[in-house]
Scaffold this motif. Sequence first.
Motif, PDB file in Angstrom:
ATOM      1  N   PRO A 180      24.705  10.919  70.042  1.00 46.48           N
ATOM      2  CA  PRO A 180      25.925  12.018  69.431  1.00 46.48           C
ATOM      3  C   PRO A 180      25.135  13.232  69.420  1.00 46.48           C
ATOM      4  CG  PRO A 180      25.465  10.487  68.239  1.00 46.48           C
ATOM      5  CD  PRO A 180      24.644  10.031  69.102  1.00 46.48           C
ATOM      6  N   ASP A 181      23.566  13.114  69.170  1.00 43.63           N
ATOM      7  CA  ASP A 181      22.956  14.680  69.491  1.00 43.63           C
ATOM      8  C   ASP A 181      23.212  15.357  70.399  1.00 43.63           C
ATOM      9  OD1 ASP A 181      22.300  14.148  66.231  1.00 43.63           O
ATOM     10  OD2 ASP A 181      19.979  13.108  67.489  1.00 43.63           O
ATOM     11  N   ALA A 182      23.047  14.677  71.398  1.00 42.78           N
ATOM     12  CA  ALA A 182      22.690  15.629  72.542  1.00 42.78           C
ATOM     13  C   ALA A 182      23.864  16.127  72.967  1.00 42.78           C
ATOM     14  CB  ALA A 182      22.571  15.269  73.838  1.00 42.78           C
ATOM     15  N   SER A 183      25.306  15.181  72.631  1.00 46.20           N
ATOM     16  CA  SER A 183      27.058  15.510  72.530  1.00 46.20           C
ATOM     17  C   SER A 183      27.046  16.490  72.033  1.00 46.20           C
ATOM     18  CB  SER A 183      27.251  14.367  72.474  1.00 46.20           C
ATOM     19  OG  SER A 183      27.517  13.462  73.191  1.00 46.20           O
ATOM     20  N   VAL A 184      26.610  16.483  70.572  1.00 45.26           N
ATOM     21  CA  VAL A 184      26.732  17.770  69.648  1.00 45.26           C
ATOM     22  C   VAL A 184      26.968  18.930  70.359  1.00 45.26           C
ATOM     23  CG1 VAL A 184      26.553  18.834  67.536  1.00 45.26           C
ATOM     24  CG2 VAL A 184      27.761  16.839  67.808  1.00 45.26           C
ATOM     25  N   ALA A 185      25.199  19.109  70.826  1.00 48.95           N
ATOM     26  CA  ALA A 185      24.793  20.484  71.183  1.00 48.95           C
ATOM     27  C   ALA A 185      25.318  20.955  72.778  1.00 48.95           C
ATOM     28  CB  ALA A 185      23.148  20.214  71.692  1.00 48.95           C
ATOM     29  N   SER A 186      25.784  20.095  73.001  1.00 55.09           N
ATOM     30  CA  SER A 186      26.103  20.162  74.497  1.00 55.09           C
ATOM     31  C   SER A 186      27.457  20.927  74.238  1.00 55.09           C
ATOM     32  CB  SER A 186      26.650  19.436  75.343  1.00 55.09           C
ATOM     33  OG  SER A 186      27.254  19.591  76.779  1.00 55.09           O
ATOM     34  N   CYS A 187      28.399  20.305  73.241  1.00 54.17           N
ATOM     35  CA  CYS A 187      30.011  21.189  73.211  1.00 54.17           C
ATOM     36  C   CYS A 187      29.713  22.031  72.157  1.00 54.17           C
ATOM     37  CB  CYS A 187      30.595  20.083  72.045  1.00 54.17           C
ATOM     38  SG  CYS A 187      31.416  18.741  72.912  1.00 54.17           S
ATOM     39  N   THR A 188      28.900  22.098  71.450  1.00 55.38           N
ATOM     40  CA  THR A 188      28.325  23.482  70.581  1.00 55.38           C
ATOM     41  C   THR A 188      27.527  24.591  71.436  1.00 55.38           C
ATOM     42  OG1 THR A 188      26.314  22.535  69.789  1.00 55.38           O
ATOM     43  CG2 THR A 188      28.993  22.804  68.153  1.00 55.38           C
ATOM     44  N   ASP A 189      27.064  24.601  72.319  1.00 51.15           N
ATOM     45  CA  ASP A 189      26.711  25.549  73.485  1.00 51.15           C
ATOM     46  C   ASP A 189      27.179  25.728  74.346  1.00 51.15           C
ATOM     47  OD1 ASP A 189      24.362  25.354  71.723  1.00 51.15           O
ATOM     48  OD2 ASP A 189      23.132  24.002  73.546  1.00 51.15           O
ATOM     49  N   CYS A 190      28.083  25.109  74.983  1.00 51.33           N
ATOM     50  CA  CYS A 190      28.789  25.451  75.959  1.00 51.33           C
ATOM     51  C   CYS A 190      30.621  25.652  75.464  1.00 51.33           C
ATOM     52  CB  CYS A 190      29.070  24.178  77.363  1.00 51.33           C
ATOM     53  SG  CYS A 190      27.586  23.700  77.703  1.00 51.33           S
ATOM     54  N   LEU A 191      30.684  24.820  74.426  1.00 48.91           N
ATOM     55  CA  LEU A 191      32.626  24.723  74.115  1.00 48.91           C
ATOM     56  C   LEU A 191      32.365  26.196  73.212  1.00 48.91           C
ATOM     57  CD1 LEU A 191      33.894  21.853  74.403  1.00 48.91           C
ATOM     58  CD2 LEU A 191      33.740  23.542  76.583  1.00 48.91           C
ATOM     59  N   GLY A 192      31.344  25.860  72.084  1.00 51.24           N
ATOM     60  CA  GLY A 192      32.103  27.231  71.236  1.00 51.24           C
ATOM     61  C   GLY A 192      31.627  26.831  69.523  1.00 51.24           C
ATOM     62  N   PRO A 193      32.820  25.555  69.886  1.00 54.75           N
ATOM     63  CA  PRO A 193      33.004  25.072  67.777  1.00 54.75           C
ATOM     64  C   PRO A 193      31.831  25.641  67.502  1.00 54.75           C
ATOM     65  CG  PRO A 193      32.952  23.303  69.330  1.00 54.75           C
ATOM     66  CD  PRO A 193      32.624  24.283  70.482  1.00 54.75           C
ATOM     67  N   THR A 194      31.605  25.211  65.703  1.00 52.17           N
ATOM     68  CA  THR A 194      31.011  25.263  65.126  1.00 52.17           C
ATOM     69  C   THR A 194      31.015  23.396  64.661  1.00 52.17           C
ATOM     70  OG1 THR A 194      32.075  25.854  63.595  1.00 52.17           O
ATOM     71  CG2 THR A 194      30.399  27.565  65.146  1.00 52.17           C
ATOM     72  N   VAL A 195      30.019  23.109  64.387  1.00 46.84           N
ATOM     73  CA  VAL A 195      29.996  21.519  62.896  1.00 46.84           C
ATOM     74  C   VAL A 195      30.963  21.501  61.514  1.00 46.84           C
ATOM     75  CG1 VAL A 195      28.508  19.723  62.100  1.00 46.84           C
ATOM     76  CG2 VAL A 195      27.810  20.667  64.044  1.00 46.84           C
ATOM     77  N   GLY A 196      31.844  21.540  61.803  1.00 46.70           N
ATOM     78  CA  GLY A 196      32.810  21.797  60.536  1.00 46.70           C
ATOM     79  C   GLY A 196      32.282  20.737  59.679  1.00 46.70           C
TER      80      GLY A 196
ATOM     81  N   THR B  23      30.484  10.076  62.379  1.00 46.89           N
ATOM     82  CA  THR B  23      30.888  11.179  62.817  1.00 46.89           C
ATOM     83  C   THR B  23      30.979  12.546  62.304  1.00 46.89           C
ATOM     84  OG1 THR B  23      32.676   9.239  63.004  1.00 46.89           O
ATOM     85  CG2 THR B  23      33.577  11.539  62.922  1.00 46.89           C
ATOM     86  N   VAL B  24      31.400  13.650  63.933  1.00 43.83           N
ATOM     87  CA  VAL B  24      30.627  14.663  63.161  1.00 43.83           C
ATOM     88  C   VAL B  24      31.826  15.285  63.890  1.00 43.83           C
ATOM     89  CG1 VAL B  24      29.592  17.130  64.053  1.00 43.83           C
ATOM     90  CG2 VAL B  24      28.444  14.563  64.241  1.00 43.83           C
ATOM     91  N   HIS B  25      32.355  16.253  62.922  1.00 44.09           N
ATOM     92  CA  HIS B  25      33.643  16.939  63.409  1.00 44.09           C
ATOM     93  C   HIS B  25      33.357  18.077  64.124  1.00 44.09           C
ATOM     94  CE1 HIS B  25      35.988  14.332  61.418  1.00 44.09           C
ATOM     95  NE2 HIS B  25      35.144  13.875  60.328  1.00 44.09           N
ATOM     96  N   LEU B  26      33.854  18.964  64.781  1.00 44.52           N
ATOM     97  CA  LEU B  26      33.670  20.089  65.465  1.00 44.52           C
ATOM     98  C   LEU B  26      35.017  21.027  65.244  1.00 44.52           C
ATOM     99  CD1 LEU B  26      31.674  19.387  68.304  1.00 44.52           C
ATOM    100  CD2 LEU B  26      30.795  20.311  66.909  1.00 44.52           C
ATOM    101  N   ARG B  27      35.054  22.480  65.184  1.00 40.22           N
ATOM    102  CA  ARG B  27      35.633  23.039  64.600  1.00 40.22           C
ATOM    103  C   ARG B  27      36.174  24.435  65.704  1.00 40.22           C
ATOM    104  NH1 ARG B  27      36.488  25.507  58.772  1.00 40.22           N
ATOM    105  NH2 ARG B  27      37.288  26.678  59.923  1.00 40.22           N
ATOM    106  N   ALA B  28      36.888  24.870  66.306  1.00 38.52           N
ATOM    107  CA  ALA B  28      36.729  26.226  66.785  1.00 38.52           C
ATOM    108  C   ALA B  28      38.396  26.628  65.805  1.00 38.52           C
ATOM    109  CB  ALA B  28      37.118  26.590  67.635  1.00 38.52           C
ATOM    110  N   TYR B  29      39.503  26.761  65.851  1.00 43.21           N
ATOM    111  CA  TYR B  29      40.768  27.368  65.599  1.00 43.21           C
ATOM    112  C   TYR B  29      40.714  26.444  63.886  1.00 43.21           C
ATOM    113  CZ  TYR B  29      40.606  30.100  69.203  1.00 43.21           C
ATOM    114  OH  TYR B  29      39.804  31.024  70.095  1.00 43.21           O
ATOM    115  N   GLU B  30      40.969  25.217  64.242  1.00 36.37           N
ATOM    116  CA  GLU B  30      41.406  23.782  63.983  1.00 36.37           C
ATOM    117  C   GLU B  30      40.898  23.679  62.503  1.00 36.37           C
ATOM    118  OE1 GLU B  30      43.998  21.291  65.220  1.00 36.37           O
ATOM    119  OE2 GLU B  30      45.188  23.387  66.656  1.00 36.37           O
TER     120      GLU B  30
END
Length: 67
Positions: A21-37, A43-50
């Motif tokens: 999970p730590d690597a997945s959250v880092a990868s998603c936030t670094d590459c795709l741009g969402p933030t941890v909501g 379970t970690v919820h990532l948010r961009a527009y929603e």
Amino acid sequence: MTPPLGDIAHLGHVQLLTSDPDASVASCTDCLGPTVGGQEGDTVHLRAYEHHGLVLTARDRPGRAAG
């Protein structure tokens, strides 16, 4: 060349299971741009527009959640 299904504007709701999970959250936030909501247990919820368009949940085996 246009992709067969067209461009993706945003995700509605996706839940992925991850064995790291730590690597997945880092990868998603670094590459795709969402933030941890928010986070609830494993379970970690990532948010961009929603509120939480991408959900990462820790599991022994990675994959996508049913549903």
